[in-house]
Every structure is written in structure tokens, then in C-alpha cells.
Scaffold this active site. Structure first.
Site, mmCIF file in Angstrom:
data_model
loop_
_atom_site.group_PDB
_atom_site.id
_atom_site.type_symbol
_atom_site.label_atom_id
_atom_site.label_comp_id
_atom_site.label_asym_id
_atom_site.label_seq_id
_atom_site.Cartn_x
_atom_site.Cartn_y
_atom_site.Cartn_z
ATOM 1 N N GLU A 101 0.886 -1.176 0.000
ATOM 2 C CA GLU A 101 0.000 0.000 0.000
ATOM 3 C C GLU A 101 0.917 1.218 0.000
ATOM 4 O O GLU A 101 1.447 1.594 1.047
ATOM 5 C CB GLU A 101 -0.891 -0.015 1.254
ATOM 6 C CG GLU A 101 -1.877 -1.169 1.296
ATOM 7 C CD GLU A 101 -3.088 -0.951 0.398
ATOM 8 O OE1 GLU A 101 -3.368 0.204 0.045
ATOM 9 O OE2 GLU A 101 -3.746 -1.937 0.040
ATOM 10 N N CYS A 122 -2.122 9.687 2.524
ATOM 11 C CA CYS A 122 -1.666 9.092 1.259
ATOM 12 C C CYS A 122 -2.608 9.419 0.107
ATOM 13 O O CYS A 122 -2.185 9.485 -1.038
ATOM 14 C CB CYS A 122 -1.520 7.589 1.409
ATOM 15 S SG CYS A 122 -3.029 6.792 1.962
HETATM 16 P P1 NAD Z 1 8.155 4.766 4.962
HETATM 17 O O1 NAD Z 1 8.158 3.941 3.720
HETATM 18 O O2 NAD Z 1 9.297 5.660 5.220
HETATM 19 O O3 NAD Z 1 8.036 3.819 6.255
HETATM 20 C C1 NAD Z 1 7.028 2.842 6.395
HETATM 21 C C2 NAD Z 1 7.512 1.748 7.338
HETATM 22 O O4 NAD Z 1 8.669 1.132 6.786
HETATM 23 C C3 NAD Z 1 7.900 2.216 8.737
HETATM 24 O O5 NAD Z 1 7.427 1.281 9.690
HETATM 25 C C4 NAD Z 1 9.406 2.253 8.691
HETATM 26 O O6 NAD Z 1 10.012 1.980 9.934
HETATM 27 C C5 NAD Z 1 9.736 1.133 7.717
HETATM 28 N N1 NAD Z 1 10.985 1.379 6.988
HETATM 29 C C6 NAD Z 1 11.539 2.583 6.673
HETATM 30 N N2 NAD Z 1 12.681 2.396 5.969
HETATM 31 C C7 NAD Z 1 12.845 1.062 5.841
HETATM 32 C C8 NAD Z 1 13.846 0.255 5.214
HETATM 33 N N3 NAD Z 1 14.895 0.800 4.590
HETATM 34 N N4 NAD Z 1 13.696 -1.085 5.272
HETATM 35 C C9 NAD Z 1 12.637 -1.635 5.874
HETATM 36 N N5 NAD Z 1 11.660 -0.919 6.500
HETATM 37 C C10 NAD Z 1 11.763 0.414 6.485
HETATM 38 O O7 NAD Z 1 6.779 5.560 4.921
HETATM 39 P P2 NAD Z 1 6.236 6.637 5.938
HETATM 40 O O8 NAD Z 1 7.062 7.865 5.827
HETATM 41 O O9 NAD Z 1 6.040 6.034 7.275
HETATM 42 O O10 NAD Z 1 4.779 6.909 5.315
HETATM 43 C C11 NAD Z 1 4.586 7.760 4.245
HETATM 44 C C12 NAD Z 1 4.367 7.018 2.946
HETATM 45 O O11 NAD Z 1 3.385 6.013 3.106
HETATM 46 C C13 NAD Z 1 3.836 7.932 1.857
HETATM 47 O O12 NAD Z 1 4.448 7.618 0.639
HETATM 48 C C14 NAD Z 1 2.345 7.589 1.813
HETATM 49 O O13 NAD Z 1 1.718 7.888 0.602
HETATM 50 C C15 NAD Z 1 2.380 6.136 2.107
HETATM 51 N N6 NAD Z 1 1.105 5.683 2.628
HETATM 52 C C16 NAD Z 1 0.333 4.864 1.879
HETATM 53 C C17 NAD Z 1 -0.904 4.464 2.357
HETATM 54 C C18 NAD Z 1 -1.796 3.554 1.576
HETATM 55 O O14 NAD Z 1 -2.778 3.076 2.144
HETATM 56 N N7 NAD Z 1 -1.532 3.280 0.323
HETATM 57 C C19 NAD Z 1 -1.334 4.900 3.602
HETATM 58 C C20 NAD Z 1 -0.504 5.732 4.333
HETATM 59 C C21 NAD Z 1 0.723 6.118 3.848
#
Ligand code: NAD
Length: 477
Positions: free
Chosen positions: A219, A253
Site C-alpha cells: 500500500e 496518502c
Molecule cells: P516509509 O516507507 O518511510 O516507512 C514505512 C515503514 O517502513 C515504517 O514502519 C518504517 O520503519 C519502515 N521502513 C523505513 N525504511 C525502511 C527500510 N529501509 N527497510 C525496511 N523498512 C523500512 O513511509 P512513511 O514515511 O512512514 O509513510 C509515508 C508514505 O506512506 C507515503 O508515501 C504515503 O503515501 C504512504 N502511505 C500509503 C498508504 C496507503 O494506504 N496506500 C497509507 C498511508 C501512507
């Protein structure tokens, strides 16, 4: 170097994973009642901890209580209620019809639990996006390991408490932490990974999953456009766009990321949106920073990223026509409208994920469609129009994870709609039946009779009779 704490955590994670593996085999034959008991307990816990959930989100980014109730508590309770009502129906074997060539057999689709699942959540709706997928995982009969975002530590701690109160670690466990912990988890051979977050990290997750051929639901995010065409009801559209963009301080998002407005409507739309911003967040004229209904940017890193975007777009000729005030100490950024951003500004290249709304004009709808099609496929697409042909044309000529006509963000709340992205904005779908399916293996089961069967006539040696049957089968496919 791997420290002692790292090695201990790795051991605990491995131990939890092994126990869940055993439990997942037992859960394969769990019935609807057993799953419903867990969901009811989860619902009860949420209802008795509403204040704690509000408090955690206030501490994390000053999220207003009404927004917590609506976008974190209500949505999860609705997801649970939907499962409570329909799980038995979802779990039923689905019979399929039999083609002539397989005469004598009968077949059905059986939904079996995938097994041990990993759910990784982002920070922007940290309760909703952790517990929502957990509901689907439990409904489908799985065990789950949860990894909340480190950026919303108060909510993460509350989730740890929730999991401890409700589940044995062999069924549902949770590990807090940053990339290091995520990486440890991603090294394990999970049966399914449900990840919500950015496309960049989504790629890392998918690469790790490929190592074990683990299935994934991703997602992700992206730039969700909103088209406001010449026939749109501007007063109506303005309020809906302002709400959808600035709820959660723009950190959504599916928030409209940028507007494409027919040139005949640009002036009235801007006036109406300015009015709506003041009406929603500055009704008492004390300034938006004093509004209890407006959240904050989650942390300084994201504040700096957004502030840089704002400076960059202005340096490249974009015009701030409303807002623009910032206060780093308070992680505050005013709802901000930017007119005519240049295409090469960061704000038109990257997902904004904050309270800045760039606005571009177009002369004919094809221009807007072309602009959307030049970018990666968005998570959501919005069209404000009173002409059915216009919205139909946009839907047919573009691709997006979901779409909404004459409103924004609300489609997330519809329990019967699949929610998710396409390509860069995601893979797979969530919510309700679609969430249940994401965590299930759709096993095709066929039952054959014993004794004489039509297909036995096709076994070698292939004589004239077998050939005649094959010819007939090809003819009457
Ligand atoms: P992110 O991708 O930075 O982090 C998401 C999760 O991944 C966190 O738990 C984080 O600890 C983990 N993570 C971060 N770096 C990692 C790595 N290198 N390896 C493994 N895990 C890692 O996202 P965010 O900043 O928390 O959220 C924002 C993003 O999420 C935006 O792009 C937004 O559009 C998207 N989002 C999508 C939805 C949806 O339903 N499609 C909903 C909410 C947010």
C-alpha cells in the site's frame, strides 16, 4: 558490528517467528467463531481505550481528537464490524461451474490462511494502518508480527500494550524499531507481507520478499491529482478539497496532491478555497496556529523537507496565494496554496505529504489527462465535474488505484470497495473482503469421481478414439 542487544532481539524475533509457524498450522483449521472471538476482543479493547488512542496521537503530532475518532477509531471499528457481519460468508467455499471437458468433476475455491504474516505500518495514520490490516489477517485465520513506525512512538507504545493485553505472542506479536528491526523481520520467510509506506521502501520490501517468494500487499503513495472541470460546482468542490487536503495536516496518502483546474474556474475556486480554509481553521480569527482542529507535521525532518519544497517552488516562479507561514519549533505549517508551480519544481515531482497544495490550470481536458499520464499511476484520482462525459473520459483515459467523483478521500471509508494502488502506488488491495483475500490463499480444489471418467479416455496409447475426443473438445471449447 552486531551488539549483544541486536543479537538478543534477533533471537527473540526468530523464536517468535518459529512459534507462530507452529500456531499458523493449527489456525489453518480455525473456524469463523474462533476468529470472531478475537475480533470482538479487539473491538472491545478499542472502545475502552478511546481516550488513550486520542492522547497518543495528540502527543505524536497534535492530531485533533475529532480526527482521531473519525480516521483512526471509526475506520478500524467499521472494518471489524464488517468482518463480524460477513466473515462466515467470506470463508465459505465458492463453488465454480464445470466445463464439458471435465464432466463428472466438481470444483470450488477454498480460502485458506496464508500463515505467518508481517504487517509494517507508516506513521501518518499509525493506529488505523496497523490495526486495519491486522483485522483482515485475523479474519483470514493468520498469525501476525507487527512493526509500527518509529516516527509516532506514543502510538507505537500503545499498540505494544494492545497486543500484550489481547494476544499470545505465538498468535500476534509486535516489534518496535527502525530500519534495523524491519530488516531483521524482512529476512524471515513470511507467508505474506502487508506493507504500507513509501514506494521507495516498498521496493526494499519487495526485494526482500523475493528472496523467499513471499507474497506481498504493498500500500504505497504517490501524487494523487484532482481535476476541477469547467462544469464543476465550485462552492461545493472547494470545501471538499480543503478538508481532504488539510485533514491530518496534509499527511494523507490519498490527499489531493495537486489540482488541475479549468482556466475558467481558477479565480472563483481560489477565492472559495481561501474562504473555506479560514472558515474551517480560523473561524474565531485567532490565527490558524491557534486552531485545535489543525494538526502538526510529524517531525523536524519532514518539516524541513516540506519547507524546502516551499522555498524551491517559489524560487522557480510558483506563487504562494494563501498561507506560507511556518514555525519550525512548533512543526507548524499553514495550509498553503501555490499557484502555477513549474513542472520541474520538487512539489510537482515528488509526493508532497504535507499542507501545501499546488494548483495548475488547463484549457482542455486532454491536457490534464496527458499530465496525469506522464507521471507514475497515482493511488487516487479525483474529478469534480457535473458532466458525466467528462468524468467518464478521465476514468477511461487514466489509470489510478481508486477514483472518486465530486469528492475526495471518502472512498477509503467504503467497506465494499477494494482499496489500494497500482504499480508505483501499490500492489494488491485492502479492506473488507479484499483484505480477507489479501491474507488468504485462494486454493482451487477439484473433486473427481472414481471409476470411469471422461478424461481416462485420453490416456495413452493415443488411438483414433482419443484423437476424436480431443477434436470434439477443441471444437466445442
Ligand atoms: P516509509 O516507507 O518511510 O516507512 C514505512 C515503514 O517502513 C515504517 O514502519 C518504517 O520503519 C519502515 N521502513 C523505513 N525504511 C525502511 C527500510 N529501509 N527497510 C525496511 N523498512 C523500512 O513511509 P512513511 O514515511 O512512514 O509513510 C509515508 C508514505 O506512506 C507515503 O508515501 C504515503 O503515501 C504512504 N502511505 C500509503 C498508504 C496507503 O494506504 N496506500 C497509507 C498511508 C501512507
Amino acid at each position: 558490528m552486531e551488539t549483544l542487544a541486536y543479537l538478543r532481539l534477533k533471537e527473540t524475533i526468530q523464536d517468535t517467528f518459529d512459534k507462530q509457524k507452529e500456531q499458523a498450522i493449527r489456525l489453518r483449521s480455525s473456524n469463523a467463531e474462533e476468529r470472531l472471538v478475537k475480533l470482538k476482543k479487539l473491538k472491545e479493547w478499542i472502545l475502552t481505550h478511546k481516550d488513550a488512542i486520542r492522547e497518543a496521537l495528540y502527543q505524536d503530532f497534535r492530531k485533533p481528537a475529532a480526527e482521531v475518532d473519525m480516521t483512526e477509531i471509526y475506520v478500524v471499528l467499521a472494518e471489524i464490524n464488517h468482518a463480524l457481519k460477513d466473515l462466515k460468508k467470506w470463508m465459505k467455499d465458492e463453488p465454480v461451474s464445470t466445463p464439458l471437458s471435465l464432466l463428472g468433476t466438481s470444483s470450488y475455491v477454498q480460502y485458506e490462511p496464508k500463515g505467518v504474516c508481517l504487517i509494517i505500518a507508516p506513521w501518518n495514520y499509525p493506529f488505523n494502518l496497523m490495526v486495519g490490516p491486522l483485522v483482515s489477517a485475523i479474519a483470514a485465520g493468520n498469525t501476525a508480527i507487527l512493526k509500527p513506525s518509529e516516527m509516532t512512538p506514543h502510538t507505537a507504545r500503545l499498540l505494544v500494550q494492545m497486543v500484550g493485553d489481547l494476544f499470545y505472542p505465538a498468535e500476534v506479536a509486535i516489534f518496535e524499531g527502525e530500519v534495523e528491526v524491519s530488516t531483521m523481520l524482512l529476512n524471515l520467510p513470511f507467508d505474506h507481507i502487508f506493507f504500507t509506506g513509501s514506494p521507495q521502501v516498498g521496493k526494499i520490501v519487495m526485494r526482500a520478499a523475493a528472496e523467499h517468494l513471499t507474497s506481498v500487499t504493498l500500500e504505497l503513495g504517490g501524487k494523487s491529482p484532482a481535476i476541477i472541470d469547467a462544469s464543476a460546482n465550485i462552492a461545493d468542490a472547494a470545501g471538499k478539497i480543503v478538508y481532504g487536503k488539510f485533514v491530518n495536516c496534509g499527511q494523507t496518502c490519498i490527499a489531493p496532491d495537486y489540482l488541475l483546474v479549468h482556466e475558467s474556474k481558477i479565480a472563483p475556486l481560489i477565492d472559495a478555497m481561501k474562504e473555506q480554509i479560514d472558515k474551517m481553521y480560523n473561524a474565531d480569527d485567532k490565527g490558524i496556529h491557534a486552531s485545535a482542529d489543525y494538526a502538526r507535521i510529524v517531525n523536524e525532518k519532514h518539516f524541513d523537507r516540506l519547507n524546502e519544497m516551499l522555498n524551491d517552488v517559489q524560487a522557480k516562479g510558483g506563487q504562494v496565494i494563501k498561507g506560507g507561514m511556518v514555525n519550525r519549533a512548533d512543526r507548524y505549517m499553514e495550509p498553503t496554496l501555490v499557484l502555477n508551480p513549474s513542472d520541474d519544481s520538487q512539489i510537482m515531482q515528488e509526493e508532497i505529504f504535507g499542507p501545501i497544495l499546488p494548483i495548475k490550470t488547463y484549457q482542455n481536458i486532454q491536457e490534464a489527462i496527458d499530465l496525469i499520464n506522464q507521471k507514475p499511476k497515482p493511488l487516487a484520482l479525483y474529478v469534480f465535474s457535473q458532466e458525466k462525459e467528462c468524468s467518464q473520459e478521465v476514468l477511461e483515459k487514466t489509470s489510478a488505484g481508486g477514483a472518486l467523483i465530486n469528492d475526495c478521500v471518502l472512498h477509503f471509508l467504503h467497506p465494499e470497495l477494494p482499496f489500494g494502488g497500482v504499480n508505483n502506488s501499490g500492489i494488491g488491495k485492502a479492506h473488507g473482503y479484499f483484505g480477507f483475500k489479501a491474507f488468504s490463499n485462494e486454493k482451487g480444489v477439484m473433486k473427481q469421481r472414481t471409476g470411469l471418467t471422461a478424461t481416462k479416455l485420453l490416456h495413452p496409447p493415443y488411438g483414433a478414439k482419443a484423437k476424436r475426443i480431443i477434436d470434439t473438445m477443441i471444437k466445442y471449447l
